[in-house]
Design a protein around this motif. Structure first.
Motif, PDB file in Angstrom:
ATOM      1  N   ALA A   1      33.042 -22.322 -15.425  1.00  0.00           N
ATOM      2  CA  ALA A   1      31.769 -23.032 -15.550  1.00  0.00           C
ATOM      3  C   ALA A   1      31.968 -24.536 -15.441  1.00  0.00           C
ATOM      4  N   ALA A   2      33.002 -25.058 -16.114  1.00  0.00           N
ATOM      5  CA  ALA A   2      33.261 -26.499 -16.062  1.00  0.00           C
ATOM      6  C   ALA A   2      33.638 -26.946 -14.661  1.00  0.00           C
ATOM      7  N   SER A   3      34.514 -26.197 -13.995  1.00  0.00           N
ATOM      8  CA  SER A   3      34.938 -26.586 -12.653  1.00  0.00           C
ATOM      9  C   SER A   3      33.817 -26.400 -11.636  1.00  0.00           C
ATOM     10  N   ALA A   4      32.907 -25.447 -11.874  1.00  0.00           N
ATOM     11  CA  ALA A   4      31.748 -25.298 -10.993  1.00  0.00           C
ATOM     12  C   ALA A   4      30.853 -26.523 -11.086  1.00  0.00           C
ATOM     13  N   LEU A   5      30.649 -27.008 -12.301  1.00  0.00           N
ATOM     14  CA  LEU A   5      29.860 -28.232 -12.476  1.00  0.00           C
ATOM     15  C   LEU A   5      30.540 -29.436 -11.852  1.00  0.00           C
ATOM     16  N   LEU A   6      31.853 -29.537 -12.036  1.00  0.00           N
ATOM     17  CA  LEU A   6      32.593 -30.650 -11.458  1.00  0.00           C
ATOM     18  C   LEU A   6      32.532 -30.596  -9.936  1.00  0.00           C
ATOM     19  N   GLY A   7      32.708 -29.398  -9.377  1.00  0.00           N
ATOM     20  CA  GLY A   7      32.617 -29.248  -7.934  1.00  0.00           C
ATOM     21  C   GLY A   7      31.242 -29.610  -7.408  1.00  0.00           C
ATOM     22  N   ASN A   8      30.206 -29.211  -8.159  1.00  0.00           N
ATOM     23  CA  ASN A   8      28.845 -29.564  -7.765  1.00  0.00           C
ATOM     24  C   ASN A   8      28.644 -31.071  -7.762  1.00  0.00           C
ATOM     25  N   ALA A   9      29.213 -31.746  -8.763  1.00  0.00           N
ATOM     26  CA  ALA A   9      29.097 -33.203  -8.823  1.00  0.00           C
ATOM     27  C   ALA A   9      29.812 -33.869  -7.656  1.00  0.00           C
ATOM     28  N   LEU A  10      30.860 -33.213  -7.130  1.00  0.00           N
ATOM     29  CA  LEU A  10      31.613 -33.762  -6.005  1.00  0.00           C
ATOM     30  C   LEU A  10      31.082 -33.281  -4.662  1.00  0.00           C
ATOM     31  N   GLY A  11      30.002 -32.494  -4.696  1.00  0.00           N
ATOM     32  CA  GLY A  11      29.400 -32.020  -3.456  1.00  0.00           C
ATOM     33  C   GLY A  11      29.904 -30.680  -2.965  1.00  0.00           C
TER      34      GLY A  11
ATOM     35  N   GLY B   1      34.005 -23.350  -8.975  1.00  0.00           N
ATOM     36  CA  GLY B   1      34.304 -22.499 -10.120  1.00  0.00           C
ATOM     37  C   GLY B   1      35.530 -21.638  -9.902  1.00  0.00           C
ATOM     38  N   THR B   2      35.653 -21.053  -8.707  1.00  0.00           N
ATOM     39  CA  THR B   2      36.804 -20.194  -8.422  1.00  0.00           C
ATOM     40  C   THR B   2      38.096 -20.995  -8.388  1.00  0.00           C
ATOM     41  N   ALA B   3      38.057 -22.166  -7.766  1.00  0.00           N
ATOM     42  CA  ALA B   3      39.261 -23.004  -7.689  1.00  0.00           C
ATOM     43  C   ALA B   3      39.734 -23.420  -9.076  1.00  0.00           C
ATOM     44  N   GLY B   4      38.810 -23.801  -9.939  1.00  0.00           N
ATOM     45  CA  GLY B   4      39.188 -24.201 -11.282  1.00  0.00           C
ATOM     46  C   GLY B   4      39.787 -23.064 -12.088  1.00  0.00           C
TER      47      GLY B   4
ATOM     48  N   ALA C   1      35.723 -16.029 -12.629  1.00  0.00           N
ATOM     49  CA  ALA C   1      34.982 -17.119 -11.994  1.00  0.00           C
ATOM     50  C   ALA C   1      33.760 -16.594 -11.262  1.00  0.00           C
ATOM     51  N   ILE C   2      33.954 -15.604 -10.414  1.00  0.00           N
ATOM     52  CA  ILE C   2      32.837 -15.055  -9.647  1.00  0.00           C
ATOM     53  C   ILE C   2      31.860 -14.353 -10.577  1.00  0.00           C
ATOM     54  N   GLY C   3      32.384 -13.677 -11.605  1.00  0.00           N
ATOM     55  CA  GLY C   3      31.500 -13.033 -12.573  1.00  0.00           C
ATOM     56  C   GLY C   3      30.656 -14.031 -13.337  1.00  0.00           C
ATOM     57  N   THR C   4      31.279 -15.138 -13.763  1.00  0.00           N
ATOM     58  CA  THR C   4      30.541 -16.167 -14.501  1.00  0.00           C
ATOM     59  C   THR C   4      29.439 -16.780 -13.652  1.00  0.00           C
ATOM     60  N   LEU C   5      29.738 -17.058 -12.396  1.00  0.00           N
ATOM     61  CA  LEU C   5      28.762 -17.693 -11.516  1.00  0.00           C
ATOM     62  C   LEU C   5      27.656 -16.734 -11.089  1.00  0.00           C
ATOM     63  N   SER C   6      27.829 -15.452 -11.346  1.00  0.00           N
ATOM     64  CA  SER C   6      26.818 -14.463 -10.962  1.00  0.00           C
ATOM     65  C   SER C   6      26.043 -13.940 -12.169  1.00  0.00           C
TER      66      SER C   6
END
Length: 272
Positions: A52-62, A69-72, A186-191
């Motif tokens: 969740a944190a890395s998904a937000l960070l990735g979103n902030a970076l475009g 989320g998966t990368a984090g 990661a994929i489960g959290t984002l879904s």
């Protein structure tokens, strides 16, 4: 009586989200059984927070949330293996780091707070082709990886000194398991949402550990409980106009409560 349920499950608008969630509901409980085997059930919550944190960070970076989320989560799983962290302590730190980062990033980025809320509740109804491709790739990876590492995981659980005594490269299968768990969470959290993914990993595995006669049936039973619970929660959420993530958790907690009552009932094998 079943017509409204069947109609909601076959609605063309929700067919793609239904399929995405169904794939995850079959896989996440199996991952949960393996994590419980390793006494690392807290991994579900730790990796979900990192995702969740890395998904937000990735979103902030475009970056798309799915990629961020998966990368984090993969990075968290790889670091855990690299530093040979075993047990739930490493995942407890992941929870704290992920929770803190999620709230801080959400409070200081555009649309971050709304996205953080969506990650907690789940975005299953908005799942599209990219989520389906990710879920299918995850299933394919699990079908290829798990048969190759299951014997080693079982051996390391019941004969923990065997690998060290025979100088085996244990990090290889532990890394595969950690990365597979990280990608799944990661994929489960984002879904299905942070707590929905945690519940799918923990509760079906916990239920089947109580009643399954063998390890094979533990894996099969975990998947069956996950899929059945998911279908019930999906139909209930649509019929009652409720968010899916909390409904998924409520259904699974209800199943756990029923299991506890049945096992404590006079005359049951566990009560005697």
């Amino acid at each position: 009586m079943l017509d409204p349920w069947l109609a909601s499950l076959s609605d063309p608008l929700f067919r793609l989200p239904l399929l995405v969630g169904l794939l995850l509901a079959a896989l996440l409980p199996v991952i949960g059984a393996l994590l419980m085997l390793r006494d690392e059930w807290l991994a579900a919550l730790g990796l979900a927070h990192v995702a969740a944190a890395s998904a937000l960070l990735g979103n902030a970076l475009g970056l798309p949330t799915l990629i961020g989320g998966t990368a984090g989560a993969l990075a968290g799983g790889a670091l855990k293996t690299r530093f040979e962290a075993r047990g739930n302590v490493a995942y407890a730190f992941m929870i704290l780091v992920g929770w803190s980062a999620t709230l801080l990033i959400g409070a200081n980025t555009e649309l971050g707070e709304r996205l953080a809320h969506a990650l907690v509740e789940g975005q299953l109804y908005f799942a599209g082709v990219s989520e389906l491709i990710a879920a299918l790739a995850l299933i394919g990876a699990a079908l290829w990886i798990l048969p190759r590492i299951l014997p080693q995981l079982l051996r390391s659980r019941f004969f923990p000194r065997f690998e060290q005594a025979n100088a085996l490269p244990a990090w290889r299968w532990h890394l595969r398991m950690d990365l597979l768990a990280a990608a799944s969470l990661a994929i489960g959290t984002l879904s299905v949402g942070l707590m929905g993914a945690f519940a799918l990993v923990l509760i079906p595995a916990w239920v089947t550990f109580q009643i399954a006669p063998s390890w094979r049936w533990t894996l099969i039973g975990s998947g069956l409980v996950g899929v059945t619970s998911y279908l019930a929660a999906f139909a209930l959420a649509l019929q009652l106009d409720q968010p899916f993530g909390p409904m998924m958790v409520a259904v699974l907690v209800g199943i756990a409560a029923i299991m506890t009552l049945l096992r404590s009932w006079p005359g049951s094998p566990s009560a005697s």
